[in-house]
Design a protein around this motif. Structure first.
Motif, PDB file in Angstrom:
ATOM      1  N   VAL A 166      39.413  36.754  36.460  1.00 38.43           N
ATOM      2  CA  VAL A 166      38.817  36.923  37.786  1.00 38.43           C
ATOM      3  C   VAL A 166      38.666  38.419  38.093  1.00 38.43           C
ATOM      4  CG1 VAL A 166      40.945  36.890  39.164  1.00 38.43           C
ATOM      5  CG2 VAL A 166      38.853  35.968  40.125  1.00 38.43           C
ATOM      6  N   ASP A 167      39.427  39.245  37.431  1.00 39.89           N
ATOM      7  CA  ASP A 167      39.340  40.692  37.650  1.00 39.89           C
ATOM      8  C   ASP A 167      38.077  41.309  37.048  1.00 39.89           C
ATOM      9  OD1 ASP A 167      41.498  41.130  39.268  1.00 39.89           O
ATOM     10  OD2 ASP A 167      42.868  41.659  37.648  1.00 39.89           O
ATOM     11  N   LEU A 168      37.278  40.523  36.364  1.00 42.93           N
ATOM     12  CA  LEU A 168      36.011  41.050  35.859  1.00 42.93           C
ATOM     13  C   LEU A 168      35.100  41.503  36.995  1.00 42.93           C
ATOM     14  CD1 LEU A 168      35.239  38.615  32.895  1.00 42.93           C
ATOM     15  CD2 LEU A 168      35.880  41.032  32.776  1.00 42.93           C
ATOM     16  N   ASP A 169      35.353  40.986  38.197  1.00 37.30           N
ATOM     17  CA  ASP A 169      34.537  41.423  39.326  1.00 37.30           C
ATOM     18  C   ASP A 169      34.802  42.884  39.694  1.00 37.30           C
ATOM     19  OD1 ASP A 169      37.000  41.132  40.596  1.00 37.30           O
ATOM     20  OD2 ASP A 169      36.252  39.851  42.195  1.00 37.30           O
ATOM     21  N   HIS A 170      35.861  43.460  39.155  1.00 34.71           N
ATOM     22  CA  HIS A 170      36.125  44.883  39.368  1.00 34.71           C
ATOM     23  C   HIS A 170      35.037  45.737  38.716  1.00 34.71           C
ATOM     24  CE1 HIS A 170      40.061  44.414  41.194  1.00 34.71           C
ATOM     25  NE2 HIS A 170      40.403  43.591  40.224  1.00 34.71           N
ATOM     26  N   LEU A 171      34.375  45.187  37.718  1.00 34.09           N
ATOM     27  CA  LEU A 171      33.318  45.931  37.026  1.00 34.09           C
ATOM     28  C   LEU A 171      32.118  46.199  37.932  1.00 34.09           C
ATOM     29  CD1 LEU A 171      33.419  44.110  33.574  1.00 34.09           C
ATOM     30  CD2 LEU A 171      34.404  46.343  34.168  1.00 34.09           C
ATOM     31  N   LEU A 172      32.021  45.469  39.035  1.00 35.87           N
ATOM     32  CA  LEU A 172      30.919  45.651  39.974  1.00 35.87           C
ATOM     33  C   LEU A 172      31.174  46.803  40.951  1.00 35.87           C
ATOM     34  CD1 LEU A 172      30.346  41.881  40.815  1.00 35.87           C
ATOM     35  CD2 LEU A 172      29.032  43.301  39.216  1.00 35.87           C
ATOM     36  N   ALA A 173      32.389  47.331  40.959  1.00 32.67           N
ATOM     37  CA  ALA A 173      32.758  48.381  41.913  1.00 32.67           C
ATOM     38  C   ALA A 173      32.546  49.767  41.309  1.00 32.67           C
ATOM     39  CB  ALA A 173      34.215  48.224  42.323  1.00 32.67           C
ATOM     40  N   ASN A 224      39.616  41.019  49.517  1.00 33.65           N
ATOM     41  CA  ASN A 224      38.449  41.091  50.391  1.00 33.65           C
ATOM     42  C   ASN A 224      37.566  42.307  50.104  1.00 33.65           C
ATOM     43  OD1 ASN A 224      37.250  39.303  52.188  1.00 33.65           O
ATOM     44  ND2 ASN A 224      37.563  40.693  53.887  1.00 33.65           N
ATOM     45  N   PHE A 225      37.697  42.876  48.906  1.00 33.79           N
ATOM     46  CA  PHE A 225      36.792  43.944  48.479  1.00 33.79           C
ATOM     47  C   PHE A 225      35.898  43.445  47.349  1.00 33.79           C
ATOM     48  CE2 PHE A 225      35.463  47.531  45.925  1.00 33.79           C
ATOM     49  CZ  PHE A 225      34.957  48.383  46.887  1.00 33.79           C
ATOM     50  N   HIS A 226      36.504  42.914  46.311  1.00 35.77           N
ATOM     51  CA  HIS A 226      35.739  42.397  45.177  1.00 35.77           C
ATOM     52  C   HIS A 226      35.290  40.965  45.474  1.00 35.77           C
ATOM     53  CE1 HIS A 226      36.939  45.905  42.922  1.00 35.77           C
ATOM     54  NE2 HIS A 226      38.210  45.647  43.173  1.00 35.77           N
ATOM     55  N   PRO A 227      34.119  40.553  44.961  1.00 33.83           N
ATOM     56  CA  PRO A 227      33.559  39.234  45.312  1.00 33.83           C
ATOM     57  C   PRO A 227      34.479  38.039  45.051  1.00 33.83           C
ATOM     58  CG  PRO A 227      31.944  40.525  44.084  1.00 33.83           C
ATOM     59  CD  PRO A 227      33.220  41.312  44.094  1.00 33.83           C
ATOM     60  N   LEU A 228      35.182  38.032  43.936  1.00 35.00           N
ATOM     61  CA  LEU A 228      36.049  36.900  43.611  1.00 35.00           C
ATOM     62  C   LEU A 228      37.440  37.031  44.235  1.00 35.00           C
ATOM     63  CD1 LEU A 228      35.016  36.344  39.888  1.00 35.00           C
ATOM     64  CD2 LEU A 228      34.263  35.076  41.913  1.00 35.00           C
ATOM     65  N   HIS A 229      37.630  38.078  45.022  1.00 34.92           N
ATOM     66  CA  HIS A 229      38.885  38.310  45.726  1.00 34.92           C
ATOM     67  C   HIS A 229      38.702  38.208  47.247  1.00 34.92           C
ATOM     68  CE1 HIS A 229      39.827  40.030  41.800  1.00 34.92           C
ATOM     69  NE2 HIS A 229      41.097  40.118  42.146  1.00 34.92           N
ATOM     70  N   THR A 230      37.558  37.706  47.695  1.00 35.68           N
ATOM     71  CA  THR A 230      37.301  37.602  49.131  1.00 35.68           C
ATOM     72  C   THR A 230      38.060  36.420  49.721  1.00 35.68           C
ATOM     73  OG1 THR A 230      35.357  36.200  48.800  1.00 35.68           O
ATOM     74  CG2 THR A 230      34.986  38.601  48.927  1.00 35.68           C
ATOM     75  N   TYR A 231      38.167  36.434  51.047  1.00 35.59           N
ATOM     76  CA  TYR A 231      38.839  35.326  51.727  1.00 35.59           C
ATOM     77  C   TYR A 231      38.095  34.013  51.478  1.00 35.59           C
ATOM     78  CZ  TYR A 231      41.359  39.052  54.148  1.00 35.59           C
ATOM     79  OH  TYR A 231      42.127  40.145  54.441  1.00 35.59           O
TER      80      TYR A 231
END
Length: 111
Positions: free
Chosen positions: A36-43, A55-62
């Motif tokens: 799920v941390d692959l969404d960090h690549l978008l930052a 609530n910053f990365h897409p897969l870590h949102t509420y």
């Protein structure tokens, strides 16, 4: 380092709850949810030690966390949802400590 270690240790403690005979398979599935941390690549930057993932990365949102909670109710997705929720709780805990230690550090500097 403790944060990363907990991403492996907590799943090891939880995996037998999904079947003692298949604990290794369960542990691997729980650990795989770290993808799920692959969404960090978008930052930009990809890694910022002071940034809170929740609530910053897409897969870590509420909203995403809400979906993970709903997935707990379905047997086929329960183990993956458990891994994702463990991941989010660990990331939340990491955010809490970043905020707390930053506030303490800043107050010491101002003092």
């Amino acid at each position: 380092m403790l944060h990363i270690l907990l991403h492996f240790v907590l799943p090891a403690l939880i995996s037998p709850l999904f079947g003692k005979k298949r604990w290794l398979r369960n542990w691997l599935i729980l650990c795989a949810t770290m993808l799920v941390d692959l969404d960090h690549l978008l930052a930009t930057p990809i890694y910022d030690p002071l940034r809170c993932s929740i609530n910053f990365h897409p897969l870590h949102t509420y909203w995403a966390i809400g979906v993970y909670i709903v997935f707990l109710g379905f047997r086929p997705t329960r183990i993956v949802a458990t891994g994702l929720i463990i991941h989010m709780l660990l990331d939340w805990q990491d955010c809490y400590y970043k905020i707390t230690f930053t506030m303490i550090f800043n107050s010491l500097i101002m003092f």
